[in-house]
Design an enzyme around this catalytic site. Structure first.
Site, mmCIF file in Angstrom:
data_model
loop_
_atom_site.group_PDB
_atom_site.id
_atom_site.type_symbol
_atom_site.label_atom_id
_atom_site.label_comp_id
_atom_site.label_asym_id
_atom_site.label_seq_id
_atom_site.Cartn_x
_atom_site.Cartn_y
_atom_site.Cartn_z
ATOM 1 N N LEU A 25 1.006 -1.357 0.241
ATOM 2 C CA LEU A 25 -0.044 -0.532 0.092
ATOM 3 C C LEU A 25 1.298 0.991 0.037
ATOM 4 C CD1 LEU A 25 -2.657 -0.754 2.252
ATOM 5 C CD2 LEU A 25 -3.386 -0.893 0.255
ATOM 6 N N GLY A 26 2.250 1.026 0.401
ATOM 7 C CA GLY A 26 3.050 2.013 0.675
ATOM 8 C C GLY A 26 4.301 2.329 1.097
ATOM 9 N N LYS B 49 1.949 -3.279 8.768
ATOM 10 C CA LYS B 49 3.060 -2.325 8.963
ATOM 11 C C LYS B 49 4.507 -3.032 9.779
ATOM 12 C CE LYS B 49 2.377 1.940 9.221
ATOM 13 N NZ LYS B 49 1.950 3.508 9.915
ATOM 14 N N ASP C 105 2.393 13.971 14.884
ATOM 15 C CA ASP C 105 2.231 13.648 13.399
ATOM 16 C C ASP C 105 0.777 13.687 12.748
ATOM 17 O OD1 ASP C 105 4.380 14.213 11.352
ATOM 18 O OD2 ASP C 105 4.306 11.145 10.461
ATOM 19 N N GLY D 161 7.660 3.777 3.417
ATOM 20 C CA GLY D 161 8.709 5.117 4.062
ATOM 21 C C GLY D 161 9.391 4.953 4.172
ATOM 22 N N GLY D 162 10.102 6.347 5.539
ATOM 23 C CA GLY D 162 12.033 5.608 6.726
ATOM 24 C C GLY D 162 11.000 4.950 7.234
ATOM 25 N N PHE D 163 9.872 4.603 7.610
ATOM 26 C CA PHE D 163 10.019 3.469 9.209
ATOM 27 C C PHE D 163 9.665 2.727 8.585
ATOM 28 C CE2 PHE D 163 6.105 5.990 8.049
ATOM 29 C CZ PHE D 163 5.327 5.374 7.550
ATOM 30 N N GLY D 164 8.735 2.109 7.554
ATOM 31 C CA GLY D 164 8.881 1.123 6.736
ATOM 32 C C GLY D 164 7.676 0.533 5.988
#
Length: 669
Positions: free
Chosen positions: A348-349, A371, A467, A351-354
């Site tokens: 699905l997407g 996630k 955030d 980012g810097g975190f996973g």
């Protein structure tokens, strides 16, 4: 001949409605009930209002109209009913949404919605005097929009789901008069008695465990004349609905009577609930156990290599301190199967975190988002998982539900409700294929504000999200905004990402004091929400590159439009002409107010919700002056205690390229 039969049938139906109705079902096989939705009668005589289907409703009504009113004075006659029900969740103490006994002018309740509406009403008719519906809800979810007292209560509802009166589920024990709690979501059988006293115009509701006689003192009593609510002829029955987690709602027996006491159910005749857990070992297996063991040994030898490989594939990290969190922990094997081995087509997407994957849990068929986050250090993991479990108890319609977690080798997996329409930012930036109109955006804004207000003030502890931004707002199937991405801040505090600092959040949304000190408070969330307001209304990111050496700061640009006297110039051009100018102006000005450089000058989320809902007027900003600390709005009459300041220099050097998504439970209120 057919015409005569029709007349005779009509007369019989009218006659049935005119007499004092008295019926009893000790089990429902056979039973002449009117069913709709996913309701069914099982082979052993259980009335099963819901099955293992998500977000559905089920109704069961006595098929004939019942005359509720006294023919002499038009008042509602006395009536009573008793029934036995059970709510069986798939996961212990985790399910929804409840069951209701209902008196309604129609069978099936056309247009009613599942989930929190319990199959009774919908968003447009909830609370309408035209409904003519009386219900007693046995509710297992707390919904703030209906002012629910908790997630385990009984309520008397008149024409809507904001109960006229409600009480925690339980009963007063005869003799001691002590109040004993009952857990509606326990899977246990519970008895209910509902009585309306026509002369006193009072409704009593009494609960008790199975096999306990009816207590003398009802815990819930409402004095209300129902003559204007209940029509001459009405239907009686049950309604229930499911949500994102599978829950089965059963009625085992039911008795009802007009002008008298309903017959007591014969408890020994009621059908049994489905077996929970594994079946007992039969005698045949006991006798044949030696042969079975021999077969198992032979099979184990031939499959030993396969077993070892498979065990390594699905190996998890489980420590003794995690055992109390069993209901919140998912098996890695289930998540692996759900995401088809974490294939890229389910991605699905990232980012810097996973990375985040879509999945369908193999047993429950629940759609989830998984996630995957890398973690190398064990330091603080116990506290972090305890915090994840605590956050998983958050319940709000504008928050993405965190269902649980899994730990395996060097990674942590978080499991959320799946949001089919993805994140809000894809509808705002990079020339989106589909854009949201103003009405949809304003609803999302109010929803996120309501979710943040719940986190800051309405839950049992204070939660700082850290955030708030468009990419962390997800849209459900009806394009309602839900704030997501909980549970990562503490992990980053423990240094699992070597690039992170003590500042947690996304640069561009960070409050100046958070950027300086690293300390997050509800006021830093308000600052992020201000950037989010401007992002949604303007269709621009908080910071955009104008040239290789110069960036445009969104709040500066909106401020300059306001200063010129045309703040609407800052709105997203994709909105066209179909928008409410007053609402767009309110959102833009509120975005500036929330972006104040001084934390104490920003509004609280309670005030933000009141501004957006029109409950209090937005203060007029009458003058401003420049100072070395930034752009400052002077105090004026009608502006309350707010001043508006924005320090543009604090944004210099900010970039959206680094994102540390997260949330953190702070100390209790």
């Amino acid at each position: 001949m057919c015409f005569r039969l029709a007349i005779l049938l009509t007369l019989l139906i009218n006659l049935a409605a005119a007499v004092d109705v008295d019926f009893i079902y000790n089990g429902f096989r056979p039973a002449n009930l009117s069913l709709d939705g996913i309701a069914e009668i099982t082979s052993n005589g259980l009335l099963k209002l819901t099955n293992e289907t998500m977000r559905q409703k089920g109704h069961a009504f006595y098929p004939y109209l019942i005359n509720f009113k006294n023919s002499t004075n038009g008042s509602v006659s006395s009536f009573s009913t008793t029934f036995v029900f059970a709510i069986v969740p798939e996961y212990p103490n985790l399910g929804g949404h409840g069951i209701a006994f209902v008196i309604a002018p129609t069978r099936g309740l056309p247009g009613a919605l599942p989930l929190q509406y319990l199959g009774l009403f919908n968003g447009s008719n909830n609370g309408s005097d035209k409904n003519h519906v009386v219900a007693v809800e046995l509710d297992t979810m707390r919904n703030d929009e209906f002012a629910d007292i908790n997630d385990n209560h009984v309520g008397i509802d008149i024409n809507g789901l904001v109960s006229d009166k409600s009480f925690p589920a339980g009963y007063y024990e005869d003799g001691t008069h002590q109040f004993k709690n009952l857990t509606l979501l326990s899977g246990q059988r519970i008895q209910v008695w509902i009585e309306y006293h026509g002369l006193e115009k009072r409704m009593d509701v009494t609960l008790a465990p199975f096999n306990v006689p009816k207590p003398n003192t009802p815990p819930l009593s409402l004095s209300r004349d129902l003559s204007s609510i209940i029509n001459n002829e009405m239907y009686v029955g049950f309604s229930s609905s499911t949500g994102s987690i599978h829950t089965s709602h059963y009625v085992l027996g039911w008795s009802f009577k007009i002008n008298g006491q309903a017959q007591e159910l014969t408890l020994s005749k009621l059908p049994k609930l489905p077996r929970l857990g594994p079946k007992k070992i039969s005698k045949i297996l006991t006798i044949g156990l030696p042969l079975i063991l021999v077969s198992l040994v032979l099979a184990a030898v031939s499959g030993l290599v396969y077993y070892i490989r498979r065990k390594r594939t699905f190996a998890e990290v489980v420590e003794d301190w995690e055992l109390p969190y069993g209901t919140h922990r998912f098996k890695y094997k289930d998540l692996y199967i759900a995401t088809k081995g974490f294939k890229d087509k389910e991605l699905l997407g990232a980012g810097g975190f996973g990375k985040v994957y879509r999945g369908v849990l193999p047993t429950s068929k629940l759609e989830v988002a998984v996630k995957r986050i890398s973690h190398e250090s064990r330091q603080g993991m116990k506290e972090f998982v305890a915090e994840i479990v605590s956050i998983g108890r958050l319940r709000h319609r504008n928050l993405v539900q965190l269902l649980g977690y899994c730990r395996r080798k060097g990674e942590l997996l978080l499991v959320y409700d799946y949001m089919p329409n993805g994140s809000l930012d894809k509808y705002l930036h990079d020339q989106p294929k589909v854009t949201l109109n103003w009405g949809q955006r304003f609803r999302v804004i109010k929803g996120v504000a309501s979710g943040l207000f719940y986190l800051h003030e309405e839950w049992e502890q204070v939660v700082i999200h850290r955030d708030v931004k468009a990419s962390n707002v997800l849209l459900d199937g009806e394009l309602n905004g839900r704030l997501g991405d909980f549970g990562l801040a503490r992990l980053y505090d423990h240094g699992t990402d070597p690039q992170t600092t003590h500042v947690v959040g996304t640069l561009g949304y960070l409050a100046p004091e958070h950027f300086r000190t690293g300390k997050a408070t509800p006021r830093t969330d308000v600052f992020s929400f201000g950037a989010f307001l401007l992002e949604v209304a303007c269709g621009r990111r908080p910071r955009q590159a104008q040239s290789p050496t110069e960036d445009v700061i969104l709040v500066d640009w909106v401020y300059s439009c306001w200063h010129k006297g045309d703040i609407l110039e800052a709105k997203d051009p994709n909105l066209g002409t179909d928008y409410v100018a007053e609402e767009v102006e309110l959102v833009l000005k509120l975005g500036l107010l929330c972006s104040h450089s001084k934390p104490e000058a920003r509004p609280t989320m309670r005030q933000v919700v009141q501004f957006l809902g029109g409950d209090i007027p937005f203060p007029e900003i009458s003058s401003l002056y420049l100072s070395s600390s930034g752009l400052t709005f002077a105090h004026r009459e009608g502006f309350d205690d707010f001043a508006m300041t924005y320090t543009s220099s604090a944004c210099k050097g900010f970039s959206d390229s680094s994102s540390v998504a997260g949330s953190l439970l702070s100390g209790g209120r």
